[in-house]
Design a protein around this motif. Structure first.
Motif, PDB file in Angstrom:
ATOM      1  N   GLY A  20       0.802  -1.226   0.000  1.00  0.00           N
ATOM      2  CA  GLY A  20       0.000   0.000   0.000  1.00  0.00           C
ATOM      3  C   GLY A  20       0.833   1.274   0.000  1.00  0.00           C
ATOM      4  O   GLY A  20       2.046   1.252  -0.133  1.00  0.00           O
ATOM      5  N   SER A  21       0.132   2.371   0.202  1.00  0.00           N
ATOM      6  CA  SER A  21       0.777   3.675   0.180  1.00  0.00           C
ATOM      7  C   SER A  21       1.719   3.837   1.369  1.00  0.00           C
ATOM      8  O   SER A  21       1.458   3.319   2.455  1.00  0.00           O
ATOM      9  N   GLU A  22       2.789   4.565   1.190  1.00  0.00           N
ATOM     10  CA  GLU A  22       3.706   4.837   2.278  1.00  0.00           C
ATOM     11  C   GLU A  22       3.523   6.248   2.816  1.00  0.00           C
ATOM     12  O   GLU A  22       4.318   6.710   3.603  1.00  0.00           O
ATOM     13  N   GLU A  23       2.486   6.932   2.361  1.00  0.00           N
ATOM     14  CA  GLU A  23       2.276   8.273   2.877  1.00  0.00           C
ATOM     15  C   GLU A  23       1.943   8.207   4.354  1.00  0.00           C
ATOM     16  O   GLU A  23       1.217   7.323   4.767  1.00  0.00           O
ATOM     17  N   PRO A  24       2.428   9.172   5.200  1.00  0.00           N
ATOM     18  CA  PRO A  24       3.315  10.276   4.843  1.00  0.00           C
ATOM     19  C   PRO A  24       4.805   9.901   4.866  1.00  0.00           C
ATOM     20  O   PRO A  24       5.650  10.752   4.619  1.00  0.00           O
ATOM     21  N   GLY A  25       5.115   8.637   5.184  1.00  0.00           N
ATOM     22  CA  GLY A  25       6.528   8.258   5.227  1.00  0.00           C
ATOM     23  C   GLY A  25       7.244   8.508   3.923  1.00  0.00           C
ATOM     24  O   GLY A  25       8.360   9.046   3.892  1.00  0.00           O
ATOM     25  N   ALA A  26       6.576   8.134   2.812  1.00  0.00           N
ATOM     26  CA  ALA A  26       7.215   8.322   1.503  1.00  0.00           C
ATOM     27  C   ALA A  26       7.427   9.803   1.212  1.00  0.00           C
ATOM     28  O   ALA A  26       8.448  10.205   0.644  1.00  0.00           O
ATOM     29  N   ARG A  27       6.453  10.592   1.636  1.00  0.00           N
ATOM     30  CA  ARG A  27       6.575  12.032   1.387  1.00  0.00           C
ATOM     31  C   ARG A  27       7.767  12.614   2.146  1.00  0.00           C
ATOM     32  O   ARG A  27       8.526  13.429   1.629  1.00  0.00           O
ATOM     33  N   VAL A  28       7.916  12.168   3.392  1.00  0.00           N
ATOM     34  CA  VAL A  28       9.022  12.693   4.210  1.00  0.00           C
ATOM     35  C   VAL A  28      10.367  12.215   3.658  1.00  0.00           C
ATOM     36  O   VAL A  28      11.342  12.952   3.628  1.00  0.00           O
ATOM     37  N   GLU A  48      10.680  13.136  13.547  1.00  0.00           N
ATOM     38  CA  GLU A  48       9.727  14.122  14.072  1.00  0.00           C
ATOM     39  C   GLU A  48       8.811  14.617  12.953  1.00  0.00           C
ATOM     40  O   GLU A  48       7.624  14.838  13.146  1.00  0.00           O
ATOM     41  N   CYS A  49       9.388  14.757  11.785  1.00  0.00           N
ATOM     42  CA  CYS A  49       8.618  15.209  10.620  1.00  0.00           C
ATOM     43  C   CYS A  49       7.551  14.164  10.263  1.00  0.00           C
ATOM     44  O   CYS A  49       6.390  14.499  10.006  1.00  0.00           O
ATOM     45  N   ILE A  50       7.928  12.897  10.276  1.00  0.00           N
ATOM     46  CA  ILE A  50       6.964  11.825  10.005  1.00  0.00           C
ATOM     47  C   ILE A  50       5.863  11.836  11.065  1.00  0.00           C
ATOM     48  O   ILE A  50       4.671  11.737  10.741  1.00  0.00           O
ATOM     49  N   ALA A  51       6.259  11.974  12.330  1.00  0.00           N
ATOM     50  CA  ALA A  51       5.272  11.957  13.410  1.00  0.00           C
ATOM     51  C   ALA A  51       4.266  13.091  13.242  1.00  0.00           C
ATOM     52  O   ALA A  51       3.058  12.912  13.404  1.00  0.00           O
ATOM     53  N   ARG A  52       4.773  14.262  12.883  1.00  0.00           N
ATOM     54  CA  ARG A  52       3.876  15.409  12.717  1.00  0.00           C
ATOM     55  C   ARG A  52       2.934  15.219  11.544  1.00  0.00           C
ATOM     56  O   ARG A  52       1.743  15.514  11.638  1.00  0.00           O
TER      57      ARG A  52
ATOM     58  N   VAL B 231      11.050  21.705   7.330  1.00  0.00           N
ATOM     59  CA  VAL B 231      10.415  20.575   8.013  1.00  0.00           C
ATOM     60  C   VAL B 231       9.010  20.967   8.482  1.00  0.00           C
ATOM     61  O   VAL B 231       8.071  20.176   8.414  1.00  0.00           O
ATOM     62  N   LEU B 232       8.865  22.200   8.951  1.00  0.00           N
ATOM     63  CA  LEU B 232       7.562  22.679   9.428  1.00  0.00           C
ATOM     64  C   LEU B 232       6.676  23.149   8.274  1.00  0.00           C
ATOM     65  O   LEU B 232       5.604  23.701   8.503  1.00  0.00           O
ATOM     66  N   LEU B 233       7.149  22.947   7.049  1.00  0.00           N
ATOM     67  CA  LEU B 233       6.405  23.335   5.835  1.00  0.00           C
ATOM     68  C   LEU B 233       6.096  24.820   5.833  1.00  0.00           C
ATOM     69  O   LEU B 233       5.046  25.248   5.351  1.00  0.00           O
ATOM     70  N   MET B 234       6.980  25.603   6.433  1.00  0.00           N
ATOM     71  CA  MET B 234       6.802  27.054   6.450  1.00  0.00           C
ATOM     72  C   MET B 234       7.491  27.629   5.223  1.00  0.00           C
ATOM     73  O   MET B 234       8.706  27.800   5.185  1.00  0.00           O
ATOM     74  N   GLY B 235       6.690  27.909   4.229  1.00  0.00           N
ATOM     75  CA  GLY B 235       7.219  28.507   3.015  1.00  0.00           C
ATOM     76  C   GLY B 235       7.737  27.506   2.013  1.00  0.00           C
ATOM     77  O   GLY B 235       8.314  27.889   0.997  1.00  0.00           O
ATOM     78  N   SER B 236       7.519  26.226   2.271  1.00  0.00           N
ATOM     79  CA  SER B 236       7.915  25.236   1.274  1.00  0.00           C
ATOM     80  C   SER B 236       6.880  25.237   0.153  1.00  0.00           C
ATOM     81  O   SER B 236       5.709  25.479   0.387  1.00  0.00           O
ATOM     82  N   GLY B 237       7.321  24.943  -1.030  1.00  0.00           N
ATOM     83  CA  GLY B 237       6.392  24.890  -2.148  1.00  0.00           C
ATOM     84  C   GLY B 237       5.669  23.556  -2.194  1.00  0.00           C
ATOM     85  O   GLY B 237       5.599  22.830  -1.197  1.00  0.00           O
ATOM     86  N   ALA B 238       5.135  23.231  -3.357  1.00  0.00           N
ATOM     87  CA  ALA B 238       4.372  21.999  -3.506  1.00  0.00           C
ATOM     88  C   ALA B 238       5.246  20.768  -3.325  1.00  0.00           C
ATOM     89  O   ALA B 238       4.772  19.709  -2.923  1.00  0.00           O
ATOM     90  N   VAL B 239       6.527  20.915  -3.648  1.00  0.00           N
ATOM     91  CA  VAL B 239       7.455  19.781  -3.493  1.00  0.00           C
ATOM     92  C   VAL B 239       8.520  20.181  -2.483  1.00  0.00           C
ATOM     93  O   VAL B 239       9.603  20.632  -2.839  1.00  0.00           O
ATOM     94  N   PRO B 240       8.218  20.026  -1.187  1.00  0.00           N
ATOM     95  CA  PRO B 240       9.170  20.478  -0.184  1.00  0.00           C
ATOM     96  C   PRO B 240      10.455  19.662  -0.209  1.00  0.00           C
ATOM     97  O   PRO B 240      10.432  18.471  -0.504  1.00  0.00           O
ATOM     98  N   CYS B 241      11.547  20.320   0.068  1.00  0.00           N
ATOM     99  CA  CYS B 241      12.853  19.653   0.084  1.00  0.00           C
ATOM    100  C   CYS B 241      13.665  20.257   1.219  1.00  0.00           C
ATOM    101  O   CYS B 241      13.909  21.463   1.238  1.00  0.00           O
ATOM    102  N   VAL B 242      14.034  19.433   2.186  1.00  0.00           N
ATOM    103  CA  VAL B 242      14.817  19.916   3.321  1.00  0.00           C
ATOM    104  C   VAL B 242      16.276  20.018   2.888  1.00  0.00           C
ATOM    105  O   VAL B 242      16.851  19.024   2.429  1.00  0.00           O
TER     106      VAL B 242
END
Lengths: 60, 279
Positions: A20-28, A48-52, B231-242
């Protein structure tokens, strides 16, 4: 530097059969694609980013 | 062929000035003996910014009770650090309100303010004698992007597109297309505006890893805070990149893994407090 076999980082929200989907893990993972996740502080930031994002997704 | 950084800045932003209060405040705050009254005097010399300060702080007072009428009163009521940061952010905000076509000024401003708040906090936490400099560097760390868009909007857009499709940091694709990046253009602008070496270095090196900095705390604070804001998505665009952060930067700021949740929470709260009065 971000790979699927980074020690200590489990896939998040993967469906039970693993297909299945890995979101939000894949997104992070994508967000951190240029970061060194062998660095413990960066790895904690990644987790922390994944948790949020997971918390946000469960609220929606 | 891409223009040199000097040509780009000369052709596009030579007429853009920064209010002198930014450099003066940064300098007066360097002196540990400076009093809130002296700081208020520096601010009061800029009539336009003083009027804006009073407008924004009064707007934050519920029901308009006990409105503040002078900078002194604002300092007494809100604290000198908060007032100084409102002034610095107000002075810089206008650069993000009329950005070239193809840019999202609101997004860039959100990111820059978040980076500034985080950089100021990290510098304070690391014992910097003048965390305002990290704050200002955070505000201006991406201002070079505006210069790139003004200089050649299509090439700047191409760099952004390449960063997304080729999954690489923006500054890398900029370097490939221009021969330099927004940090280099930002350095030229900050230098043109006469800001101090510490701010210059923090802007110039915010994407440079593991370099021996002359001002390590401010430089590390901006590099780390840039990543935290993404990380906090503050000002990141549609494809955020840290953006990558060097281990040296974390060490310089004495940030351990267990500190991360608190640092993120403080950044969110302090950003919200400042953004509330600036919006």
């Amino acid at each position: 530097m971000v790979t699927d076999d980074i020690v200590g980082i489990r896939p998040v929200n993967r469906s039970p059969d693993g297909s299945g989907s890995e979101e939000p893990g894949a997104r992070v993972r994508s967000m951190f694609r240029n970061c060194d996740l062998t660095d413990p502080v960066m790895k904690r930031l990644f987790e922390e980013c994944i948790a949020r994002l997971s918390e946000g997704a469960s609220r929606e | 062929m891409a223009p040199t950084v000097a040509e780009l800045v000369s052709n596009t932003m030579a007429h853009v000035s920064l209010p002198s209060v930014v450099a003066r405040l940064s300098n007066v705050r360097e002196d540990p003996q400076s009093t809130p009254q002296e700081i208020a005097e520096v601010i009061s010399d800029d009539v336009v910014l003083t009027a804006k300060l009073l407008r924004v702080v009064n707007a934050a007072i519920p029901d308009g009770v006990n409105r503040v009428n002078t900078v002194d009163q604002a300092v007494t009521r809100f604290g000198v650090d908060f007032v100084v940061r409102v002034i610095l952010a107000t002075a810089v905000k206008r650069y993000f309100q009329n950005v070239p076509e193809g840019m999202d000024g609101a997004l860039l401003w959100t990111h820059s303010l978040a980076c500034a708040v985080g950089a100021g906090e990290l510098a304070t936490r690391a014992g910097s004698p003048n965390p305002d400099r990290a704050f200002v560097a955070g505000l201006l760390h991406d201002v070079g992007t505006v210069g790139l868009y003004l200089g050649h909007p299509k090439r700047a857009a191409l760099a952004r597109e390449a960063a997304i499709t080729e999954r690489k940091p923006l500054h890398v694709s900029e370097q490939e297309l221009w021969g330099y990046d927004h940090a280099g253009v930002g350095l030229a602008l900050v230098r043109m505006w006469g800001l101090c070496d510490e701010i210059e270095e923090a802007v110039a090196l915010h994407h440079t890893l593991d370099v021996e900095a002359t001002y390590p705390v401010s430089t590390a604070a901006v590099q780390v805070s840039d990543a935290l804001a993404h990380v906090l998505l503050m000002g990141s665009g549609a494809v955020p990149c840290v953006p990558p952060v060097s281990r040296r930067a974390w060490r310089t700021l004495s940030v351990a893994a267990d500190d991360i949740p608190t640092i993120l929470r403080d950044l969110e709260n302090n950003y919200a407090r400042l953004a509330l009065v600036l919006d």
